[in-house]
Scaffold this motif. Sequence first.
Motif, PDB file in Angstrom:
ATOM      1  N   TYR A  12      -0.355  29.314  56.427  1.00 24.89           N
ATOM      2  CA  TYR A  12       0.329  28.048  56.715  1.00 24.89           C
ATOM      3  C   TYR A  12      -0.157  27.569  58.065  1.00 24.89           C
ATOM      4  N   LYS A  14       0.147  24.001  60.746  1.00 21.47           N
ATOM      5  CA  LYS A  14       0.898  22.762  60.956  1.00 21.47           C
ATOM      6  C   LYS A  14       0.570  22.179  62.322  1.00 21.47           C
ATOM      7  N   TYR A  16       2.249  19.486  64.884  1.00 18.67           N
ATOM      8  CA  TYR A  16       3.404  18.657  65.216  1.00 18.67           C
ATOM      9  C   TYR A  16       2.933  17.645  66.255  1.00 18.67           C
ATOM     10  N   ALA A  80       1.045  27.134  64.142  1.00 20.08           N
ATOM     11  CA  ALA A  80       1.357  25.722  64.390  1.00 20.08           C
ATOM     12  C   ALA A  80       0.947  25.345  65.811  1.00 20.08           C
ATOM     13  N   ASP A 139      -2.992  18.761  59.886  1.00 14.83           N
ATOM     14  CA  ASP A 139      -2.738  20.153  59.493  1.00 14.83           C
ATOM     15  C   ASP A 139      -4.020  20.868  59.078  1.00 14.83           C
TER      16      ASP A 139
END
Length: 146
Positions: A12, A14, A16, A80, A139
């Motif tokens: 995963y 990500k 932001y 992230a 992403d």
Amino acid sequence: MEWQVDGMVPVYTKLYKSTVTFNEALGYAYDALVHAASFDAMGAWKALSERVKQGIYMGEGLLLPHTRISGLPQPLMAFAVCPAGFSGIEIRNNEKAQFLCVLLSPMESATAHTQVIAGMAKRLLDPEWKKKALAVMCDEDVKLLF
């Protein structure tokens, strides 16, 4: 059993684009890990929460909640980037936490666990990698860092 962890790609990633709370980012990252492999999700969450209480700021802007899970077949990582910084978590010297790496590793291999942590440290100590990470646009760009 040995794992290829140096070239490990997070399950995963990500970006932001504005400040987000640490708890929100951690929740999304952990949810992705839960859906990536079969393990005791509640037990792992409790262990991860305990680790967070002990302190997870590693320096260089990195928050690294991590724990080892019995029976996990291989390390799982979520990563992230938040250039504006994660909020809702206290870190030393008013530094800005801009990176979140959630790591679950097999209980049976301390080596895999330490290799992944060392790999993240190596990346964040590289000024060019860090600059590139803070300049990502989406992403998918975060995933391409690995």
